[in-house]
Design an enzyme around this catalytic site. Structure first.
Site, PDB file in Angstrom:
ATOM      1  N   TYR A 285     -23.735 -10.559 -52.176  1.00 22.16           N
ATOM      2  CA  TYR A 285     -23.918 -10.078 -53.354  1.00 22.16           C
ATOM      3  C   TYR A 285     -23.296  -8.975 -53.705  1.00 22.16           C
ATOM      4  O   TYR A 285     -23.291  -8.266 -54.789  1.00 22.16           O
ATOM      5  CB  TYR A 285     -25.382  -9.891 -53.792  1.00 22.16           C
ATOM      6  N   LYS A 286     -22.841  -8.235 -52.672  1.00 20.68           N
ATOM      7  CA  LYS A 286     -21.699  -7.112 -52.529  1.00 20.68           C
ATOM      8  C   LYS A 286     -20.398  -7.450 -53.120  1.00 20.68           C
ATOM      9  O   LYS A 286     -20.080  -7.715 -54.138  1.00 20.68           O
ATOM     10  CB  LYS A 286     -21.770  -6.300 -51.513  1.00 20.68           C
TER      11      LYS A 286
ATOM     12  N   PHE B  78     -28.095   0.993 -41.367  1.00 26.29           N
ATOM     13  CA  PHE B  78     -28.708   0.646 -42.367  1.00 26.29           C
ATOM     14  C   PHE B  78     -30.257   0.444 -41.983  1.00 26.29           C
ATOM     15  O   PHE B  78     -30.503  -0.161 -41.102  1.00 26.29           O
ATOM     16  CB  PHE B  78     -28.438  -0.569 -43.307  1.00 26.29           C
TER      17      PHE B  78
ATOM     18  N   ASP C   6     -23.045  -6.307 -38.458  1.00 23.75           N
ATOM     19  CA  ASP C   6     -23.554  -6.536 -39.649  1.00 23.75           C
ATOM     20  C   ASP C   6     -22.401  -6.194 -40.681  1.00 23.75           C
ATOM     21  O   ASP C   6     -21.629  -5.122 -40.501  1.00 23.75           O
ATOM     22  CB  ASP C   6     -24.853  -5.456 -40.193  1.00 23.75           C
TER      23      ASP C   6
ATOM     24  N   ARG D 272     -21.784   7.666 -54.373  1.00 18.85           N
ATOM     25  CA  ARG D 272     -21.052   6.510 -53.603  1.00 18.85           C
ATOM     26  C   ARG D 272     -20.080   5.844 -54.706  1.00 18.85           C
ATOM     27  O   ARG D 272     -20.607   5.218 -55.638  1.00 18.85           O
ATOM     28  CB  ARG D 272     -22.113   5.816 -52.917  1.00 18.85           C
TER      29      ARG D 272
END
Length: 397
Positions: free
Chosen positions: A209-210, A113, A184, A356
């Site tokens: 938050y995912k 990322f 990560d 996605r």
């Protein structure tokens, strides 16, 4: 056995929407508004500054950290929450590098990322000690582990394709060469079964938050293997990481263990949302969750490929090698996703051509997958994505 029909009832899901973007922002747990209101009215409102002690605000980062630690297989007392994932990447990498002072290479993959790469490069530049960030193809990482590598820094699940790294195998390979690992888990925590202790990982970071559904801006977490916690001197020496924050000493003394990885003031209202979200996880079997995600992901792939031959699978076909998401490629990926969102199928787009879709069994079932794929087929066959409004690029994709 986890009852996923029951967990689905615990989320606020808008009528007519199939939400396939929980890998970007999880939906609202129904219990969160009341829990936040309690923090606002009964705690902040009634107790004012006394909330820090009477309501336990100051202790929540470690208490919530332990609840997340259970979901990632971390040892008790080794996880804390706060700040952002970018900050936690910076902290973890700097701590790992300090434990390998004679080595100068940070190994990562080219699909990592961007913020991880940005934070790593900015840290290495600031250190000014000749460190090099070496990014290689994801499938070639193991081949580049040498005696000069200080830290292997990887995101376990690729944010675009869902490709999953072998966390146990690569950690073992890194340790064999004397390197440390920073993982990560942004697309792993709450998505797949993670075992930090079992894999021997040194540092793990992630967001809430995912898949953990704690809301926009929810705090990040960091977990440090017990053998490293007392040896590290965090590069970000915040006052809440001090051994005695309220002594207000002019010089920094690191707190015990994971406490030294605290930096700034805990986000009390966001912690209230996280607390409510984590209640849902108390009855979830992570192995069952991963198995269900694989089943739903396979169904999604089969249905999309049968209905939409113009979409090309970008994710690994074998569920053992992907996280809890499925991605497809198309040159018109952006307007296609906008057309899908307008039709009630919410996923997201990642440049240059990735559509996605998050596969989250806590609130998705087979009927949702079939509804979504039927709508995808309609959008593709009618070319609804050619409408001008779907080609207007928004700030958030």
């Amino acid at each position: 056995m986890t009852d996923f029909a029951e967990t689905k009832t615990l989320f606020h899901l808008p009528e007519g929407v199939v939400y396939l973007d929980g890998n970007s922002l999880g939906p609202l747990p129904k219990s969160a508004p009341a829990r936040i209101a309690q923090a606002v009215e009964a705690e902040w409102g009634a107790e004012l500054i006394g909330g820090w002690t009477k309501c336990g605000w100051m202790d929540q980062p470690t208490a919530l950290g332990d609840r997340i630690g259970r979901l990632i297989g971390a040892a008790p007392g080794t996880t804390t929450i706060g700040d952002t994932l970018s900050i936690k990447v910076f902290q973890a990498l700097s701590a790992a590098l300090a434990l390998r002072p004679d080595r100068r290479i940070v190994l990562t993959d080219m699909g990592n990322f961007p913020t991880d790469l940005y934070m790593a490069q900015s840290l290495l530049d600031a250190l000014g000690q000749g460190h090099v960030l070496k990014a290689v193809a994801p499938e070639e990482v193991a081949d580049h582990l040498g005696e000069d590598v200080a830290v292997l820094m990887l995101t376990q699940v690729d944010y675009r394709t869902g490709r999953r790294h072998d966390m146990a195998g690569l950690t073992a390979a890194a340790h064999e060469k004397g390197a440390l690992t920073v993982w990560d888990l942004a697309h792993s925590a709450g998505a797949i079964a993670v075992n930090m202790i079992g894999t021997g990982a040194d540092f793990c970071v992630g967001c809430t938050y995912k898949f953990l559904n704690a809301g926009p801006g929810a705090p990040a977490f960091i977990s440090v293997a017990p053998q490293h916690a007392e040896k590290t001197e965090p590069i970000l020496a915040g006052w809440l990481g001090h051994a005695a924050p309220f002594a207000f000493e002019p010089a920094y003394r690191a707190g015990l263990g994971i406490e030294r990885f605290r930096v700034g003031t805990p986000p009390v209202l966001q912690m209230a949302a996280l607390d409510a979200a984590l209640d849902i996880w108390d009855g979830v079997d992570l192995a069952a969750l991963e198995e269900k995600a694989a089943t739903l992901g396979n169904l999604f792939i089969n249905e999309v490929e049968a209905r939409c031959p113009d979409l090309t699978l970008a994710s690994p076909r074998d569920a053992r090698h992907r996280g809890s998401q499925v991605s497809f490629r198309h040159p018109d990926g952006y307007p296609i996703m906008q057309a899908l969102i307008a039709d009630g199928v919410v996923g997201d787009f990642r440049a240059p051509d990735i559509l996605r879709f998050g596969i989250t069994p806590l609130y998705l079932d087979e009927a949702d997958i079939r509804t979504a794929t039927e709508r995808i087929e309609t959008v593709m066959k009618t070319r609804a994505y050619d409408l001008p409004e779907h080609r207007e690029v928004k700030a958030v994709t």
